[in-house]
Scaffold this motif. Structure first.
Motif, mmCIF file in Angstrom:
data_model
loop_
_atom_site.group_PDB
_atom_site.id
_atom_site.type_symbol
_atom_site.label_atom_id
_atom_site.label_comp_id
_atom_site.label_asym_id
_atom_site.label_seq_id
_atom_site.Cartn_x
_atom_site.Cartn_y
_atom_site.Cartn_z
ATOM 1 N N ASP A 137 -53.970 43.941 59.402
ATOM 2 C CA ASP A 137 -53.104 42.846 58.987
ATOM 3 C C ASP A 137 -52.681 42.162 60.306
ATOM 4 O O ASP A 137 -51.907 42.742 61.077
ATOM 5 N N VAL A 138 -53.260 40.990 60.573
ATOM 6 C CA VAL A 138 -53.146 40.388 61.910
ATOM 7 C C VAL A 138 -52.125 39.253 61.934
ATOM 8 O O VAL A 138 -52.205 38.324 61.121
ATOM 9 N N GLU A 139 -51.185 39.330 62.885
ATOM 10 C CA GLU A 139 -50.401 38.129 63.222
ATOM 11 C C GLU A 139 -50.910 37.686 64.587
ATOM 12 O O GLU A 139 -50.968 38.494 65.527
ATOM 13 N N SER A 140 -51.326 36.426 64.683
ATOM 14 C CA SER A 140 -51.889 36.005 65.972
ATOM 15 C C SER A 140 -51.216 34.729 66.446
ATOM 16 O O SER A 140 -50.646 33.976 65.663
ATOM 17 N N ASN A 141 -51.323 34.529 67.731
ATOM 18 C CA ASN A 141 -50.707 33.371 68.376
ATOM 19 C C ASN A 141 -51.800 32.349 68.699
ATOM 20 O O ASN A 141 -51.981 31.960 69.834
ATOM 21 N N GLN A 142 -52.525 31.914 67.646
ATOM 22 C CA GLN A 142 -53.627 30.974 67.890
ATOM 23 C C GLN A 142 -53.120 29.611 68.377
ATOM 24 O O GLN A 142 -53.884 28.836 68.939
#
Ligand code: GLV
Length: 328
Positions: A25-30
């Motif tokens: 389950d990814v939270e990313s700072n794209q």
């Protein structure tokens, strides 16, 4: 089954995010926002894993606020952004991204050395400024690479790559200093001689810094060391900011106590000390030594694979503190 939660602290290749999403389950700072330490800490809270880059500081304070964290995978070979002792104490595994960037980074070290010794950027600025009106015999005369003495301070994988290029490609005499001496067979292959740091500084025509940053290597090159170098010498730093005292270096360059410097890393980067911006005999690049797309992909994939291996119950590929974490 619920997937482990991870945070990707900086923008990375979308295909690497997609791969991570198969497992996590990814939270990313794209959006590649610049997060303060407090923002990074708040994003990390409740995450079991982190994908970090060299600018993301993980220390005791962050760890205390993020008790669920089990692993931080750095997309960099250097890991001075990690407080490894604090991570081990908190039972958090650290991994880095070695090997995949060695040759690319050694290529860049050599590029910076060539540009510095042969005054490539200084002469380009002159040309762009419209100052080139006639040829002159000593215009931007630099110093030779071929046949000169290369001093490599820090003879790990990247240092060896630079030594190999120097000895085999350019017929340089290679001297090096390192915490430990290389095996005789490697010294023979690289045609490299082990010398003290002082001898290296006094005799090298070109000094390349490739040692890891730690409090012990802080200001390895300061005013005293610069004073030992030949006035014709060049200094190249592709290691980490803080290994060189940038203020002392700017003064040495301004007073022509050494001929020139090439810097890819800076104390307090991305800020660059203003004194360095005003001296002409320095080549400045924004920490790009490993920056080719295939190498950055390999680094990102290695960091991702470390996270995937860890959460699949397998051995991470490039752990830094596995035995300390296991012993906890
Ligand atoms: C870059 O500086 C790295 O450590 O990978």
């Amino acid at each position: 089954m619920t997937k482990p939660k991870i945070l990707v602290a900086r923008a990375i290749f979308p295909e690497v995010i997609a791969k991570l999403e198969e497992h996590f389950d990814v939270e990313s700072n794209q959006a590649d926002e610049t997060w303060s330490k407090a923002q990074l800490t708040s994003k990390l809270r409740g995450k079991q894993g982190a994908f970090t880059t060299g600018g993301d500081r993980i220390d005791a304070e962050v760890l205390a606020a993020c008790p669920d964290l089990k692993i931080c995978a750095n997309m960099a070979v250097g890991y001075n952004n990690f407080d490894i002792a604090a991570m081990s104490a908190a039972g958090v595994l650290a991994t880095n991204a070695p090997d995949v960037l060695t040759e690319t980074t050694a290529d860049f070290g050599f590029a910076l050395l060539m540009a510095t010794a042969r005054r490539v950027t200084e002469s380009e600025h002159y040309l762009r400024a419209g100052k080139w009106t006639k040829w002159s015999f000593d215009m931007f005369a630099g110093s030779d690479i071929h046949g000169s003495t290369l001093g490599v301070l820090g003879m790990g994988r990247i240092g060896q790559g630079i030594a190999r290029r120097g000895a085999l490609g350019f017929g340089m005499k290679v001297i090096y200093h390192n915490r430990s001496r290389l095996e005789a067979s490697i010294e023979a292959e690289l045609k490299a001689s082990y010398v003290s740091k002082e001898e290296l500084l006094r005799t090298a025509d070109h000094v390349v810094l490739v040692l890891p940053y730690s409090p012990a290597s802080h200001h390895t090159i300061g005013a005293a060391e610069l004073a030992m170098m030949k006035p014709t010498a060049t200094l190249v730093n592709i290691a980490r900011g803080g290994i060189v005292d940038d203020v002392a270096l700017a003064a040495a360059l301004r007073d022509k106590r050494i001929a020139a410097a090439g810097l890819d890393v800076f104390e307090g980067e991305p800020q660059v000390h203003p004194d360095l911006l005003t001296v002409p005999n320095v080549v400045l690049t924004p920490h790009i030594a490993s920056a080719t797309i295939p190498t950055r992909q390999a680094m990102a994939n290695l960091a991702a694979d470390n996270l995937i291996a860890f959460f699949s119950g397998k051995k991470p590929l490039t752990p830094l503190n596995a035995s300390d974490v296991a012993a906890k």
